[in-house]
Design a protein around this motif. Structure first.
Motif, PDB file in Angstrom:
ATOM      1  N   TYR A   1     -40.345 -39.978  16.257  1.00 40.26           N
ATOM      2  CA  TYR A   1     -40.955 -38.792  16.649  1.00 40.26           C
ATOM      3  C   TYR A   1     -42.258 -39.060  17.573  1.00 40.26           C
ATOM      4  O   TYR A   1     -43.268 -39.617  16.538  1.00 40.26           O
ATOM      5  CB  TYR A   1     -41.030 -37.690  15.866  1.00 40.26           C
ATOM      6  CG  TYR A   1     -41.723 -36.470  16.255  1.00 40.26           C
ATOM      7  CD1 TYR A   1     -41.005 -35.652  17.253  1.00 40.26           C
ATOM      8  CD2 TYR A   1     -42.972 -36.028  15.936  1.00 40.26           C
ATOM      9  CE1 TYR A   1     -41.486 -34.263  17.799  1.00 40.26           C
ATOM     10  CE2 TYR A   1     -43.555 -35.037  16.384  1.00 40.26           C
ATOM     11  CZ  TYR A   1     -42.814 -34.221  17.403  1.00 40.26           C
ATOM     12  OH  TYR A   1     -43.435 -33.023  17.676  1.00 40.26           O
TER      13      TYR A   1
ATOM     14  N   SER B   1     -42.110 -27.285   5.954  1.00 43.73           N
ATOM     15  CA  SER B   1     -41.762 -26.330   7.093  1.00 43.73           C
ATOM     16  C   SER B   1     -42.292 -27.073   8.237  1.00 43.73           C
ATOM     17  O   SER B   1     -43.407 -28.043   8.389  1.00 43.73           O
ATOM     18  CB  SER B   1     -42.736 -25.031   6.690  1.00 43.73           C
ATOM     19  OG  SER B   1     -43.988 -25.349   6.598  1.00 43.73           O
ATOM     20  N   LYS B   2     -42.122 -26.299   9.555  1.00 40.95           N
ATOM     21  CA  LYS B   2     -42.376 -26.697  10.687  1.00 40.95           C
ATOM     22  C   LYS B   2     -43.914 -26.600  10.902  1.00 40.95           C
ATOM     23  O   LYS B   2     -44.800 -27.242  11.553  1.00 40.95           O
ATOM     24  CB  LYS B   2     -41.840 -25.953  12.049  1.00 40.95           C
ATOM     25  CG  LYS B   2     -40.395 -26.288  12.201  1.00 40.95           C
ATOM     26  CD  LYS B   2     -39.910 -25.910  13.478  1.00 40.95           C
ATOM     27  CE  LYS B   2     -39.682 -24.177  13.523  1.00 40.95           C
ATOM     28  NZ  LYS B   2     -39.194 -23.844  14.871  1.00 40.95           N
TER      29      LYS B   2
ATOM     30  N   ALA C   1     -39.513 -31.827  10.370  1.00 40.81           N
ATOM     31  CA  ALA C   1     -39.750 -30.867   9.185  1.00 40.81           C
ATOM     32  C   ALA C   1     -38.499 -30.976   8.058  1.00 40.81           C
ATOM     33  O   ALA C   1     -38.647 -30.918   6.947  1.00 40.81           O
ATOM     34  CB  ALA C   1     -39.965 -29.531   9.556  1.00 40.81           C
ATOM     35  N   LEU C   2     -37.171 -31.091   8.794  1.00 40.51           N
ATOM     36  CA  LEU C   2     -36.196 -31.035   7.644  1.00 40.51           C
ATOM     37  C   LEU C   2     -36.038 -32.762   7.114  1.00 40.51           C
ATOM     38  O   LEU C   2     -35.818 -32.630   5.964  1.00 40.51           O
ATOM     39  CB  LEU C   2     -34.978 -30.850   8.730  1.00 40.51           C
ATOM     40  CG  LEU C   2     -33.592 -31.012   7.886  1.00 40.51           C
ATOM     41  CD1 LEU C   2     -33.305 -29.864   6.968  1.00 40.51           C
ATOM     42  CD2 LEU C   2     -32.237 -31.244   8.997  1.00 40.51           C
TER      43      LEU C   2
ATOM     44  N   SER D   1     -38.656 -29.645  14.445  1.00 38.14           N
ATOM     45  CA  SER D   1     -37.722 -29.176  13.337  1.00 38.14           C
ATOM     46  C   SER D   1     -37.074 -30.412  12.771  1.00 38.14           C
ATOM     47  O   SER D   1     -36.897 -30.100  11.401  1.00 38.14           O
ATOM     48  CB  SER D   1     -36.819 -28.415  14.190  1.00 38.14           C
ATOM     49  OG  SER D   1     -37.375 -27.113  14.818  1.00 38.14           O
ATOM     50  N   ASP D   2     -36.518 -31.414  13.399  1.00 35.84           N
ATOM     51  CA  ASP D   2     -36.021 -32.434  12.567  1.00 35.84           C
ATOM     52  C   ASP D   2     -37.000 -33.344  11.839  1.00 35.84           C
ATOM     53  O   ASP D   2     -36.742 -33.609  10.671  1.00 35.84           O
ATOM     54  CB  ASP D   2     -35.550 -33.791  13.754  1.00 35.84           C
ATOM     55  CG  ASP D   2     -34.516 -33.069  15.080  1.00 35.84           C
ATOM     56  OD1 ASP D   2     -33.716 -32.232  14.365  1.00 35.84           O
ATOM     57  OD2 ASP D   2     -34.834 -33.356  16.024  1.00 35.84           O
TER      58      ASP D   2
ATOM     59  N   THR E   1     -37.210 -33.752  17.466  1.00 32.21           N
ATOM     60  CA  THR E   1     -37.989 -32.673  17.448  1.00 32.21           C
ATOM     61  C   THR E   1     -38.934 -32.183  16.307  1.00 32.21           C
ATOM     62  O   THR E   1     -38.482 -32.820  15.196  1.00 32.21           O
ATOM     63  CB  THR E   1     -37.317 -31.183  17.809  1.00 32.21           C
ATOM     64  OG1 THR E   1     -36.513 -30.993  16.745  1.00 32.21           O
ATOM     65  CG2 THR E   1     -36.320 -31.564  19.056  1.00 32.21           C
TER      66      THR E   1
ATOM     67  N   SER F   1     -46.937 -29.065  11.927  1.00 34.79           N
ATOM     68  CA  SER F   1     -47.846 -28.806  12.796  1.00 34.79           C
ATOM     69  C   SER F   1     -49.284 -29.140  12.317  1.00 34.79           C
ATOM     70  O   SER F   1     -50.181 -29.484  13.065  1.00 34.79           O
ATOM     71  CB  SER F   1     -47.747 -27.279  13.466  1.00 34.79           C
ATOM     72  OG  SER F   1     -48.594 -26.895  14.371  1.00 34.79           O
TER      73      SER F   1
END
Length: 206
Positions: free
Chosen positions: A44, A14-15, A8-9, A5-6, A3, A19
């Motif tokens: 991704y 940050s997400k 970004a991590l 979030s994955d 995702t 984006s």
């Protein structure tokens, strides 16, 4: 399935930054590279449909081609596909033949489908009014291998200069009795080739 979030991590951002990268917004080059590496590592793939809704574009360009079995159009379609792919776009190809009504209908359908733009290959004898209407609505249209009386961009071969160069080449080889097979007389391409041939022959005093 990874995702945003994955990503970004994994990239340490940050997400919102991920984006921005996905939407083609400005970020630092180092940050961009980190996000791209994270996406590649995680496998991704952004949801193209959702992304298109966010950006209000479909990331798809419609291509209208007269026929599929002509060797002339194959390399052109390959080039269009390669150029669009580099920019993250897809192409939707429709074969419309030489039927004027079908060409116009397809152009209108492309706009209604929220396609981002249209490439019309060899647009001979097309009713210019629908094309003018599209241009008036700021709908991007580019004509390929032909021009019409409408305020749209065209990509065409310089038939005049090509004919001049070909004729000059034969003259440089010592030939003086040079015939010209121009093609259909009612086509702009043919007229330009004849004009180039005539120019080169007169230039050489032949």
């Amino acid at each position: 399935m990874a995702t945003i979030s994955d990503v970004a991590l994994a990239a340490g951002v940050s997400k919102a930054t991920v984006s921005r990268v996905l939407n083609g917004l400005p970020v630092r080059r180092q940050t961009y590279d980190k996000v791209q590496r994270a996406m590649d590592r995680l496998g991704y793939h952004p949801n193209a449909q959702a992304r298109g809704l966010t950006l209000k574009r479909a990331n798809t360009v419609g291509v209208l081609v007269p026929e599929f079995d002509s060797p002339f159009y194959g390399p052109i379609l390959d080039g269009i596909h390669a150029a669009l792919a580099k920019c993250g776009y897809q192409m939707l190809v429709s074969c419309v033949g030489q039927n004027i009504t079908r060409k116009v209908t397809y152009v209108q359908l492309l706009r209604e489908r929220k396609i981002d733009g249209a490439l019309i290959l060899t647009p001979r004898e097309v009713d210019v009014e629908p094309i003018r209407a599209l241009a008036g609505d700021n709908f991007p249209v580019v004509l390929v291998d032909g021009m019409i009386d409408a305020p749209v961009s065209s990509v065409v071969i310089d038939n005049f200069d090509g004919s001049v160069q070909a004729t000059r080449h034969l003259i440089s080889l010592g030939h003086s009795r040079i015939a010209m097979l121009s093609g259909p007389a009612d086509l702009d391409e043919s007229r330009e080739r004849v004009r180039g041939y005539t120019h080169a022959m007169q230039e050489a005093g032949l």
